[in-house]
Design a protein around this motif. Structure first.
Motif, PDB file in Angstrom:
ATOM      1  N   PHE A 226       0.842  -1.194   0.000  1.00 43.53           N
ATOM      2  CA  PHE A 226       0.000   0.000   0.000  1.00 43.53           C
ATOM      3  C   PHE A 226       0.881   1.249   0.000  1.00 43.53           C
ATOM      4  CE2 PHE A 226      -3.585  -2.275   2.549  1.00 43.53           C
ATOM      5  CZ  PHE A 226      -4.045  -2.881   1.388  1.00 43.53           C
ATOM      6  N   SER A 227       1.909   1.247   0.865  1.00 40.40           N
ATOM      7  CA  SER A 227       2.789   2.399   0.990  1.00 40.40           C
ATOM      8  C   SER A 227       3.516   2.694  -0.317  1.00 40.40           C
ATOM      9  CB  SER A 227       3.797   2.163   2.115  1.00 40.40           C
ATOM     10  OG  SER A 227       4.682   3.246   2.235  1.00 40.40           O
ATOM     11  N   LEU A 228       3.970   1.640  -0.995  1.00 41.72           N
ATOM     12  CA  LEU A 228       4.656   1.820  -2.272  1.00 41.72           C
ATOM     13  C   LEU A 228       3.727   2.452  -3.309  1.00 41.72           C
ATOM     14  CD1 LEU A 228       6.517  -1.620  -2.451  1.00 41.72           C
ATOM     15  CD2 LEU A 228       7.523   0.608  -1.911  1.00 41.72           C
ATOM     16  N   ILE A 229       2.461   2.052  -3.273  1.00 39.26           N
ATOM     17  CA  ILE A 229       1.480   2.606  -4.217  1.00 39.26           C
ATOM     18  C   ILE A 229       1.140   4.044  -3.853  1.00 39.26           C
ATOM     19  CG2 ILE A 229      -0.888   2.406  -5.069  1.00 39.26           C
ATOM     20  CD1 ILE A 229      -0.620  -0.651  -4.595  1.00 39.26           C
ATOM     21  N   PHE A 230       0.858   4.271  -2.551  1.00 37.98           N
ATOM     22  CA  PHE A 230       0.406   5.588  -2.132  1.00 37.98           C
ATOM     23  C   PHE A 230       1.496   6.647  -2.280  1.00 37.98           C
ATOM     24  CE2 PHE A 230      -2.689   3.249   0.876  1.00 37.98           C
ATOM     25  CZ  PHE A 230      -3.586   3.075  -0.167  1.00 37.98           C
ATOM     26  N   SER A 231       2.772   6.234  -2.156  1.00 40.83           N
ATOM     27  CA  SER A 231       3.846   7.212  -2.351  1.00 40.83           C
ATOM     28  C   SER A 231       3.844   7.729  -3.782  1.00 40.83           C
ATOM     29  CB  SER A 231       5.201   6.589  -2.007  1.00 40.83           C
ATOM     30  OG  SER A 231       5.563   5.587  -2.944  1.00 40.83           O
ATOM     31  N   ARG A 232       3.441   6.890  -4.723  1.00 37.41           N
ATOM     32  CA  ARG A 232       3.353   7.313  -6.120  1.00 37.41           C
ATOM     33  C   ARG A 232       2.130   8.173  -6.379  1.00 37.41           C
ATOM     34  NH1 ARG A 232       6.351   2.954  -5.655  1.00 37.41           N
ATOM     35  NH2 ARG A 232       7.883   2.353  -7.240  1.00 37.41           N
ATOM     36  N   LEU A 233       1.149   8.044  -5.508  1.00 40.63           N
ATOM     37  CA  LEU A 233      -0.065   8.845  -5.640  1.00 40.63           C
ATOM     38  C   LEU A 233       0.005  10.139  -4.846  1.00 40.63           C
ATOM     39  CD1 LEU A 233      -2.773   6.025  -5.280  1.00 40.63           C
ATOM     40  CD2 LEU A 233      -2.265   7.352  -7.346  1.00 40.63           C
ATOM     41  N   GLY A 234       1.090  10.302  -4.088  1.00 39.81           N
ATOM     42  CA  GLY A 234       1.208  11.488  -3.261  1.00 39.81           C
ATOM     43  C   GLY A 234       0.326  11.452  -2.032  1.00 39.81           C
ATOM     44  N   LEU A 235      -0.048  10.260  -1.600  1.00 44.52           N
ATOM     45  CA  LEU A 235      -0.912  10.107  -0.429  1.00 44.52           C
ATOM     46  C   LEU A 235      -0.096   9.719   0.798  1.00 44.52           C
ATOM     47  CD1 LEU A 235      -3.899   8.109  -1.982  1.00 44.52           C
ATOM     48  CD2 LEU A 235      -3.890  10.525  -1.325  1.00 44.52           C
ATOM     49  N   ASP A 236      -0.566  10.113   1.968  1.00 42.61           N
ATOM     50  CA  ASP A 236       0.060   9.735   3.220  1.00 42.61           C
ATOM     51  C   ASP A 236      -0.520   8.389   3.658  1.00 42.61           C
ATOM     52  OD1 ASP A 236       0.015   9.669   6.368  1.00 42.61           O
ATOM     53  OD2 ASP A 236       1.594  11.075   5.817  1.00 42.61           O
ATOM     54  N   THR A 237       0.323   7.365   3.689  1.00 40.70           N
ATOM     55  CA  THR A 237      -0.150   6.015   3.972  1.00 40.70           C
ATOM     56  C   THR A 237      -0.820   5.899   5.335  1.00 40.70           C
ATOM     57  OG1 THR A 237       1.598   5.066   2.596  1.00 40.70           O
ATOM     58  CG2 THR A 237       0.530   3.590   4.177  1.00 40.70           C
ATOM     59  N   LEU A 238      -0.231   6.516   6.359  1.00 37.22           N
ATOM     60  CA  LEU A 238      -0.810   6.393   7.694  1.00 37.22           C
ATOM     61  C   LEU A 238      -2.163   7.086   7.790  1.00 37.22           C
ATOM     62  CD1 LEU A 238       2.300   6.731  10.040  1.00 37.22           C
ATOM     63  CD2 LEU A 238       1.270   4.698   9.028  1.00 37.22           C
ATOM     64  N   GLU A 239      -2.354   8.165   7.036  1.00 35.66           N
ATOM     65  CA  GLU A 239      -3.661   8.806   7.009  1.00 35.66           C
ATOM     66  C   GLU A 239      -4.700   7.891   6.359  1.00 35.66           C
ATOM     67  OE1 GLU A 239      -3.686  12.620   5.200  1.00 35.66           O
ATOM     68  OE2 GLU A 239      -2.960  13.640   6.994  1.00 35.66           O
ATOM     69  N   VAL A 240      -4.292   7.212   5.288  1.00 37.36           N
ATOM     70  CA  VAL A 240      -5.197   6.275   4.626  1.00 37.36           C
ATOM     71  C   VAL A 240      -5.557   5.132   5.562  1.00 37.36           C
ATOM     72  CG1 VAL A 240      -5.475   4.671   2.695  1.00 37.36           C
ATOM     73  CG2 VAL A 240      -4.310   6.859   2.332  1.00 37.36           C
ATOM     74  N   LEU A 241      -4.559   4.592   6.254  1.00 35.33           N
ATOM     75  CA  LEU A 241      -4.811   3.479   7.174  1.00 35.33           C
ATOM     76  C   LEU A 241      -5.685   3.908   8.342  1.00 35.33           C
ATOM     77  CD1 LEU A 241      -1.259   1.835   7.297  1.00 35.33           C
ATOM     78  CD2 LEU A 241      -3.282   0.984   6.098  1.00 35.33           C
ATOM     79  N   GLU A 242      -5.496   5.128   8.801  1.00 39.02           N
ATOM     80  CA  GLU A 242      -6.334   5.635   9.887  1.00 39.02           C
ATOM     81  C   GLU A 242      -7.791   5.727   9.451  1.00 39.02           C
ATOM     82  OE1 GLU A 242      -6.623   9.503  12.900  1.00 39.02           O
ATOM     83  OE2 GLU A 242      -5.271   9.544  11.177  1.00 39.02           O
ATOM     84  N   ALA A 243      -8.004   6.202   8.232  1.00 43.46           N
ATOM     85  CA  ALA A 243      -9.373   6.298   7.721  1.00 43.46           C
ATOM     86  C   ALA A 243      -9.991   4.912   7.539  1.00 43.46           C
ATOM     87  CB  ALA A 243      -9.379   7.063   6.391  1.00 43.46           C
ATOM     88  N   ALA A 244      -9.226   4.003   6.933  1.00 41.64           N
ATOM     89  CA  ALA A 244      -9.739   2.644   6.721  1.00 41.64           C
ATOM     90  C   ALA A 244      -9.990   1.937   8.050  1.00 41.64           C
ATOM     91  CB  ALA A 244      -8.760   1.841   5.875  1.00 41.64           C
TER      92      ALA A 244
END
Length: 426
Positions: A226-244
């Motif tokens: 997920f982190s490898l993908i989100f870094s390419r999308l410019g997203l903060d992985t921990l923020e995504v995980l917190e939401a999920a």
């Protein structure tokens, strides 16, 4: 007949993170216990009340009454042998069973009729009976399963974790037959207050152990991807995980470096055995590939951030904070922080490594890295907080930033300072 149950005279072989706490706990419970290790320096320190790994206090060592030995002759008279030696992997990612075979060779001359051998080391299903058993029988001249009783009870030690100690975690026990299993239970019951789980066979227990950490490895690999993908999308992985994570059944795994003596090793034991049987385990190996590349990913992300600031990589100073495989322990086995250092060096950088938990001489010997005693202030172009030691969390992001130059890159791998506290995180 050998003495039964807690009347056994017990030898624990391998006094590391697994064997030493066990030997001390058995002796404290009143069981006649010898702790054996081939490292004479380690044995001498233990006799003086010092555990180099910091897992057992001096007071506990002195109070327990464990007899520490480095001479195999001291194993004479023992009736139960518990093997707790490391089971690492080779450079080719295959099981290295030599430490286990060596332990079997050491005890074989001291086995007598009805001796019991309990393996605690992590192995693939079949090792206790198909690898250890023949060595013990051949070198002792005794009959396997008749004169020599086999058992397996996998360790569940978590270095640096006082909450999940030997006595607080349910322990799996298994043996060649019910009588031997009763004997194993009588040894462990006094020290494992959380209870014992009697597995149906030795191979069942071996398999249970090896999948515990394989499951965790795969879950971490998933969030690392997920982190490898989100870094390419410019997203903060921990923020995504917190939401999920607001959904009730979303598992709370986080990205990170996967090293140590268990999670980064155990899956290769299972995949090795699977491939021997003609099955290639695609999912498990895919997870291993992802986790093994995360150190390189961290290095590349840092390098990109430095280049974006116009830094000359050959002249840039980088501080790596933490070298152990996890926080608040001295264990550096299979640490993936070493991958970060190696990759930075491949780009002509010479990072300073600082870790208040490690023994500098052992790191220099094992990894060829000489850690610094204290970081300098205001000199670093980049700082990587690789391990969430309490010393680093107590410092806080501002104090750590002060070690760097104005505008230095702060890479908080574990996300301990939050989004606003660092420039980069997994």
């Amino acid at each position: 007949m050998a003495k039964q149950g807690n009347q056994d005279r017990i030898a624990v072989l391998g006094l590391g993170y697994v064997g030493l706490p066990l030997a001390v706990a058995l002796a404290r419970a009143g069981l006649d216990t010898v702790g054996f290790d081939t490292d004479s320096t380690h044995i001498a320190a233990l006799r003086q009340g010092h555990d180099r790994n910091g897992e057992v206090s001096g007071a506990s060592l002195r109070a327990a009454g464990t007899r520490f030995a480095d001479d195999p002759a001291d194993l004479e008279g023992c009736t139960a042998f518990i093997i707790a030696v490391p089971t690492p992997i080779t450079d080719a990612k295959t099981p290295d069973l030599e430490p286990l075979r060596a332990a079997c060779r050491t005890i074989a001359p001291y086995l007598h009729k009805d001796a019991m051998v309990v393996v605690e080391s992590t192995v693939y299903p079949g090792v206790t009976e198909d690898v250890c058993g023949p060595v013990l029988a051949a070198l002792s001249g005794l009959v396997l399963y008749d004169d020599i009783k086999l058992a397996y009870s996998p360790e569940r030690v978590n270095p640096g974790d006082a909450e999940h100690s030997l006595q607080d975690v349910v322990k799996i026990i298994s043996a060649q037959d019910e009588d031997t299993l009763d004997r194993v239970e009588a040894i462990y019951a006094p020290v494992v207050k959380a209870g014992l789980h009697r597995a149906g066979s030795i191979m069942t227990a071996e398999a249970a152990k090896v999948i515990e950490n394989t499951q965790r490895d795969l879950n971490i690999a998933l969030v690392n991807e997920f982190s490898l993908i989100f870094s390419r999308l410019g997203l903060d992985t921990l923020e995504v995980l917190e939401a999920a994570g607001t959904k009730w059944n979303f598992l709370p795994f986080r990205p990170g470096l996967v090293g140590g003596h268990c999670i980064g090793v155990d899956p290769y034991y299972l995949t090795y055995r699977a491939e021997q049987l003609g099955y290639r385990p695609e999912v498990i190996l895919a997870g291993r590939r992802i986790n093994d590349q995360m150190g390189k990913h961290v290095s590349h992300e840092l390098i990109k951030a430095l280049l974006a600031r116009g830094a000359n990589l050959a002249q840039a100073r980088v501080l790596v904070m933490g070298f152990t495989f996890k926080e608040n322990c001295a264990d550096t086995r299979n640490t993936r922080v070493a991958d970060i250092v190696t990759e930075l060096e491949a780009y002509s950088m010479r990072p300073d490594v600082y870790d208040p938990w490690v023994d500098a001489d052992s790191i220099a010997h094992e990894y060829g890295i000489t850690p610094i005693a204290t970081p300098e202030t205001g000199v670093y172009d980049a700082i990587i907080v690789a391990v969430a030691h309490k010393e680093f969390t107590d410092m806080g992001a501002a104090a750590i930033r002060a070690l760097g130059k104005p505008g230095a890159v702060l890479y908080d791998i574990k996300g301990i300072f939050g989004k606003s506290g660092a420039d980069l995180r997994l």
